[in-house]
Motif scaffolding. Structure first.
Motif, PDB file in Angstrom:
ATOM      1  N   VAL A   1       0.865  -1.184   0.000  1.00 24.89           N
ATOM      2  CA  VAL A   1       0.000   0.000   0.000  1.00 24.89           C
ATOM      3  C   VAL A   1       0.899   1.231   0.000  1.00 24.89           C
ATOM      4  CG1 VAL A   1      -1.752   1.305   1.267  1.00 24.89           C
ATOM      5  CG2 VAL A   1      -1.820  -1.198   1.250  1.00 24.89           C
ATOM      6  N   GLY A   2       0.714   2.089  -0.981  1.00 25.91           N
ATOM      7  CA  GLY A   2       1.567   3.267  -1.046  1.00 25.91           C
ATOM      8  C   GLY A   2       1.211   4.152  -2.213  1.00 25.91           C
ATOM      9  N   SER A   3       2.047   5.147  -2.443  1.00 25.97           N
ATOM     10  CA  SER A   3       1.835   6.068  -3.549  1.00 25.97           C
ATOM     11  C   SER A   3       3.167   6.697  -3.942  1.00 25.97           C
ATOM     12  CB  SER A   3       0.844   7.168  -3.152  1.00 25.97           C
ATOM     13  OG  SER A   3       1.375   7.946  -2.085  1.00 25.97           O
ATOM     14  N   PHE A   4       3.186   7.311  -5.113  1.00 25.99           N
ATOM     15  CA  PHE A   4       4.355   8.077  -5.540  1.00 25.99           C
ATOM     16  C   PHE A   4       4.125   9.529  -5.133  1.00 25.99           C
ATOM     17  CE2 PHE A   4       4.433   4.422  -8.375  1.00 25.99           C
ATOM     18  CZ  PHE A   4       5.769   4.063  -8.341  1.00 25.99           C
ATOM     19  N   HIS A   5       4.999  10.047  -4.285  1.00 31.26           N
ATOM     20  CA  HIS A   5       4.845  11.410  -3.775  1.00 31.26           C
ATOM     21  C   HIS A   5       6.241  11.970  -3.526  1.00 31.26           C
ATOM     22  CE1 HIS A   5       2.707  14.758  -2.000  1.00 31.26           C
ATOM     23  NE2 HIS A   5       3.402  14.650  -0.869  1.00 31.26           N
ATOM     24  N   GLU A   6       6.728  12.762  -4.441  1.00 31.20           N
ATOM     25  CA  GLU A   6       8.103  13.246  -4.346  1.00 31.20           C
ATOM     26  C   GLU A   6       8.273  14.251  -3.211  1.00 31.20           C
ATOM     27  OE1 GLU A   6      10.231  13.566  -8.367  1.00 31.20           O
ATOM     28  OE2 GLU A   6       8.146  14.036  -8.839  1.00 31.20           O
ATOM     29  N   PRO A   7       9.409  14.207  -2.535  1.00 30.95           N
ATOM     30  CA  PRO A   7       9.649  15.164  -1.456  1.00 30.95           C
ATOM     31  C   PRO A   7       9.921  16.563  -2.002  1.00 30.95           C
ATOM     32  CG  PRO A   7      11.613  13.842  -1.837  1.00 30.95           C
ATOM     33  CD  PRO A   7      10.529  13.268  -2.718  1.00 30.95           C
ATOM     34  N   ALA A   8       9.718  17.551  -1.144  1.00 33.27           N
ATOM     35  CA  ALA A   8      10.075  18.924  -1.508  1.00 33.27           C
ATOM     36  C   ALA A   8      11.581  19.118  -1.411  1.00 33.27           C
ATOM     37  CB  ALA A   8       9.353  19.912  -0.592  1.00 33.27           C
ATOM     38  N   ALA A   9      12.213  18.362  -0.506  1.00 30.59           N
ATOM     39  CA  ALA A   9      13.665  18.415  -0.331  1.00 30.59           C
ATOM     40  C   ALA A   9      14.096  17.240   0.530  1.00 30.59           C
ATOM     41  CB  ALA A   9      14.100  19.731   0.322  1.00 30.59           C
ATOM     42  N   VAL A  10      15.373  16.862   0.385  1.00 26.15           N
ATOM     43  CA  VAL A  10      15.961  15.809   1.217  1.00 26.15           C
ATOM     44  C   VAL A  10      17.276  16.340   1.767  1.00 26.15           C
ATOM     45  CG1 VAL A  10      16.811  13.434   1.316  1.00 26.15           C
ATOM     46  CG2 VAL A  10      14.928  14.013  -0.236  1.00 26.15           C
ATOM     47  N   TRP A  11      17.471  16.161   3.079  1.00 22.29           N
ATOM     48  CA  TRP A  11      18.687  16.628   3.748  1.00 22.29           C
ATOM     49  C   TRP A  11      19.354  15.438   4.420  1.00 22.29           C
ATOM     50  CZ3 TRP A  11      20.001  21.783   3.277  1.00 22.29           C
ATOM     51  CH2 TRP A  11      19.002  22.617   2.755  1.00 22.29           C
ATOM     52  N   CYS A  12      20.505  15.037   3.914  1.00 23.82           N
ATOM     53  CA  CYS A  12      21.245  13.878   4.439  1.00 23.82           C
ATOM     54  C   CYS A  12      22.380  14.379   5.329  1.00 23.82           C
ATOM     55  CB  CYS A  12      21.805  13.037   3.289  1.00 23.82           C
ATOM     56  SG  CYS A  12      20.554  12.399   2.164  1.00 23.82           S
ATOM     57  N   ASP A  13      22.120  14.447   6.627  1.00 21.09           N
ATOM     58  CA  ASP A  13      23.105  14.955   7.584  1.00 21.09           C
ATOM     59  C   ASP A  13      23.999  13.808   8.038  1.00 21.09           C
ATOM     60  OD1 ASP A  13      24.543  16.126   9.627  1.00 21.09           O
ATOM     61  OD2 ASP A  13      22.850  17.295  10.363  1.00 21.09           O
ATOM     62  N   LEU A  14      25.225  13.814   7.560  1.00 17.95           N
ATOM     63  CA  LEU A  14      26.156  12.707   7.843  1.00 17.95           C
ATOM     64  C   LEU A  14      26.535  12.611   9.311  1.00 17.95           C
ATOM     65  CD1 LEU A  14      28.485  13.086   4.728  1.00 17.95           C
ATOM     66  CD2 LEU A  14      26.541  11.542   5.014  1.00 17.95           C
ATOM     67  N   ASP A  15      26.313  13.683  10.077  1.00 22.61           N
ATOM     68  CA  ASP A  15      26.598  13.610  11.511  1.00 22.61           C
ATOM     69  C   ASP A  15      25.799  12.494  12.173  1.00 22.61           C
ATOM     70  OD1 ASP A  15      28.428  15.737  11.616  1.00 22.61           O
ATOM     71  OD2 ASP A  15      26.813  17.211  11.707  1.00 22.61           O
ATOM     72  N   MET A  16      24.623  12.190  11.618  1.00 21.35           N
ATOM     73  CA  MET A  16      23.789  11.141  12.190  1.00 21.35           C
ATOM     74  C   MET A  16      24.441   9.773  12.072  1.00 21.35           C
ATOM     75  SD  MET A  16      21.223  12.732  13.394  1.00 21.35           S
ATOM     76  CE  MET A  16      20.316  11.267  13.855  1.00 21.35           C
ATOM     77  N   LEU A  17      25.345   9.613  11.128  1.00 24.01           N
ATOM     78  CA  LEU A  17      25.972   8.311  10.913  1.00 24.01           C
ATOM     79  C   LEU A  17      27.073   8.015  11.924  1.00 24.01           C
ATOM     80  CD1 LEU A  17      26.227   8.290   7.010  1.00 24.01           C
ATOM     81  CD2 LEU A  17      24.324   7.589   8.484  1.00 24.01           C
ATOM     82  N   ARG A  18      27.538   9.021  12.639  1.00 23.08           N
ATOM     83  CA  ARG A  18      28.610   8.806  13.618  1.00 23.08           C
ATOM     84  C   ARG A  18      28.145   7.917  14.772  1.00 23.08           C
ATOM     85  NH1 ARG A  18      33.031  12.008  12.774  1.00 23.08           N
ATOM     86  NH2 ARG A  18      32.783  13.871  11.469  1.00 23.08           N
ATOM     87  N   THR A  19      26.871   7.970  15.096  1.00 27.78           N
ATOM     88  CA  THR A  19      26.351   7.159  16.199  1.00 27.78           C
ATOM     89  C   THR A  19      25.534   5.966  15.702  1.00 27.78           C
ATOM     90  OG1 THR A  19      24.415   8.630  16.347  1.00 27.78           O
ATOM     91  CG2 THR A  19      26.293   9.116  17.781  1.00 27.78           C
ATOM     92  N   LEU A  20      25.436   5.799  14.388  1.00 30.18           N
ATOM     93  CA  LEU A  20      24.701   4.668  13.836  1.00 30.18           C
ATOM     94  C   LEU A  20      25.487   3.382  14.087  1.00 30.18           C
ATOM     95  CD1 LEU A  20      22.149   4.049  12.033  1.00 30.18           C
ATOM     96  CD2 LEU A  20      23.734   4.027  10.091  1.00 30.18           C
ATOM     97  N   PRO A  21      24.859   2.347  14.642  1.00 32.06           N
ATOM     98  CA  PRO A  21      25.578   1.080  14.860  1.00 32.06           C
ATOM     99  C   PRO A  21      26.192   0.560  13.562  1.00 32.06           C
ATOM    100  CG  PRO A  21      23.466   1.045  15.985  1.00 32.06           C
ATOM    101  CD  PRO A  21      23.473   2.289  15.141  1.00 32.06           C
ATOM    102  N   ALA A  22      27.367  -0.040  13.673  1.00 38.37           N
ATOM    103  CA  ALA A  22      28.087  -0.512  12.484  1.00 38.37           C
ATOM    104  C   ALA A  22      27.248  -1.485  11.670  1.00 38.37           C
ATOM    105  CB  ALA A  22      29.409  -1.147  12.890  1.00 38.37           C
ATOM    106  N   ASN A  23      26.474  -2.342  12.327  1.00 39.39           N
ATOM    107  CA  ASN A  23      25.642  -3.305  11.601  1.00 39.39           C
ATOM    108  C   ASN A  23      24.609  -2.611  10.724  1.00 39.39           C
ATOM    109  OD1 ASN A  23      26.958  -5.529  12.623  1.00 39.39           O
ATOM    110  ND2 ASN A  23      25.483  -5.903  14.257  1.00 39.39           N
ATOM    111  N   ASP A  24      24.039  -1.522  11.233  1.00 39.69           N
ATOM    112  CA  ASP A  24      23.058  -0.774  10.444  1.00 39.69           C
ATOM    113  C   ASP A  24      23.738  -0.047   9.288  1.00 39.69           C
ATOM    114  OD1 ASP A  24      20.918  -1.560  12.008  1.00 39.69           O
ATOM    115  OD2 ASP A  24      21.104   0.138  13.370  1.00 39.69           O
ATOM    116  N   ARG A  25      24.930   0.476   9.554  1.00 39.92           N
ATOM    117  CA  ARG A  25      25.664   1.158   8.487  1.00 39.92           C
ATOM    118  C   ARG A  25      25.992   0.183   7.365  1.00 39.92           C
ATOM    119  NH1 ARG A  25      31.221   1.772  10.087  1.00 39.92           N
ATOM    120  NH2 ARG A  25      30.331   2.724  11.957  1.00 39.92           N
ATOM    121  N   VAL A  26      26.473  -0.996   7.733  1.00 37.00           N
ATOM    122  CA  VAL A  26      26.833  -2.006   6.736  1.00 37.00           C
ATOM    123  C   VAL A  26      25.598  -2.467   5.965  1.00 37.00           C
ATOM    124  CG1 VAL A  26      27.647  -4.374   6.458  1.00 37.00           C
ATOM    125  CG2 VAL A  26      28.926  -2.778   7.893  1.00 37.00           C
ATOM    126  N   ALA A  27      24.488  -2.670   6.663  1.00 35.77           N
ATOM    127  CA  ALA A  27      23.265  -3.087   5.980  1.00 35.77           C
ATOM    128  C   ALA A  27      22.852  -2.051   4.936  1.00 35.77           C
ATOM    129  CB  ALA A  27      22.147  -3.303   6.994  1.00 35.77           C
TER     130      ALA A  27
END
Length: 362
Positions: free
Chosen positions: A152-178
């Protein structure tokens, strides 16, 4: 410094990849927006509160909707909860939904935005590698049902996407690898430089700690994978033909997820799915041995699985027939006819499928 990928689809938007981007994301909100719903999971409560403060300072009214983490948040019941929050907060068509979290949260936030008042703006703030390179980009939104994932879903494009790499510093390694499994996919279907970078830096990319040098490599990998997806989405938003190549490894991968009741990480399932697709391509005479071996070598170097248990074929076949690429009773797979050359394989002989399964059975 930050990198910007422009998605030149029917409703163009920018994907910004960098550090310390939260304030910039708020500054770039549409002027007409007076209310902002922040959809987030419990582990991101502190980050959501920081975002709330920035939104208040901008003169807008923030509303927080905390949802269950991961796939547990992608249900009709959770979507209905978000609609209730929007209704009680008097959200109008000029207001905005923000998705702060991993791929499940951005999928949910996009779906809620797409369905509220037949569509309001959504701004995505993905916090995992997987969400940055896949879920938050491209406009595919959705929730799960007991019958399958994203049905169940739809196509709905975002107005903008912000990928803040600072969030990856605390991301568990297993999640990063996945999440890197989706990046590898981009390398196999379109950008071979991605594969070279991972081959050069696999140990650092999968290490427990993320140093500045590795974060810089991640920035290039993430930006390159987003560019791959942006190029495809710009040409085919609604998956009529070309966009199917982004599903490389997903037919079998989604079947694993469904069979395992979503206890496998998406990236782990797709990793096995890519090896299955590579073996299927070899059996069909489309892919050489070296390229198939390269799948296993790259994925294994990151610590991703390349095998699945060998007593689930009947269940996997049933699950694959639920795949969105299936037409009637005909299974369709994205395979490679060489690195960077994805093609479709329709209705393969059942013996080929079983042989490919045997090749990935652990």
């Amino acid at each position: 410094m930050s990198a910007v990928v422009e998605v030149t689809s029917a409703a163009p938007y920018s994907v910004t990849v960098g550090t310390d981007l939260l304030e910039s994301a708020v500054d770039a909100l549409p002027e007409a927006a007076s209310r902002v719903l922040i959809v987030h999971s419990a582990p991101l409560r502190i980050r959501a509160d920081a975002l709330r403060v920035l939104i208040e300072a901008s003169g807008r009214t923030p509303v927080l909707a905390e949802v269950p983490d991961a796939e547990a948040g992608k249900t009709a019941e959770v979507a209905a909860f978000c609609w209730q929050v929007l209704g009680k907060s008097d959200f109008t068509r000029t207001d905005v939904v923000m998705g702060l979290g991993g791929g499940a949260v951005t999928d949910l936030a996009g779906f809620v935005a797409a369905t509220w008042l037949r569509g309001v703006a959504v701004v995505q703030l993905p916090t995992t590698v997987l969400a940055m390179v896949d879920a938050a980009v491209g406009g595919k939104t959705g929730i799960n049902t007991t019958e399958g994932k994203n049905l169940v879903g739809s196509f709905h494009e975002p107005a903008a996407v912000w990928c803040d790499l600072d969030m990856l510093r605390t991301l568990p390694a297993n999640d990063r690898v996945a999440g890197l499994a989706e990046v590898v996919k981009g390398g196999f279907i379109a950008d071979a430089r991605i594969l070279e970078l991972i081959e050069e830096h696999a140990a650092a990319l999968s290490a427990a700690d993320l140093d500045d040098a590795t974060l810089a490599v991640l920035e290039e990998l993430i930006t390159r994978k987003i560019q791959v997806k942006a190029d495809v989405v710009a040409a085919d938003l609604k998956e009529s033909h070309l966009r199917e190549i982004l599903n490389y490894g997903h037919t079998f991968g989604h079947a694993i997820e469904y069979t395992e009741r979503y206890q496998w990480r998406h990236g782990a399932a797709v990793s096995v799915g890519m090896v299955f697709a590579a073996e299927l391509a070899r059996l069909a005479g489309r892919l050489d041995d070296a390229s198939v071996d390269r799948h296993r070598e790259i994925l294994t170097s990151l610590g991703l699985p390349v095998t699945y248990q060998g007593n689930r074929w009947d269940a996997l076949q049933t699950a694959m027939r639920r795949d969105k690429k299936t037409r009637g009773d005909m299974l369709r797979f994205v395979i490679l006819a060489g690195i960077g050359n994805p093609v479709r394989l329709e209705g393969p002989d059942p013996s080929l499928l079983l042989s490919a399964y045997d090749a990935v059975s652990g």
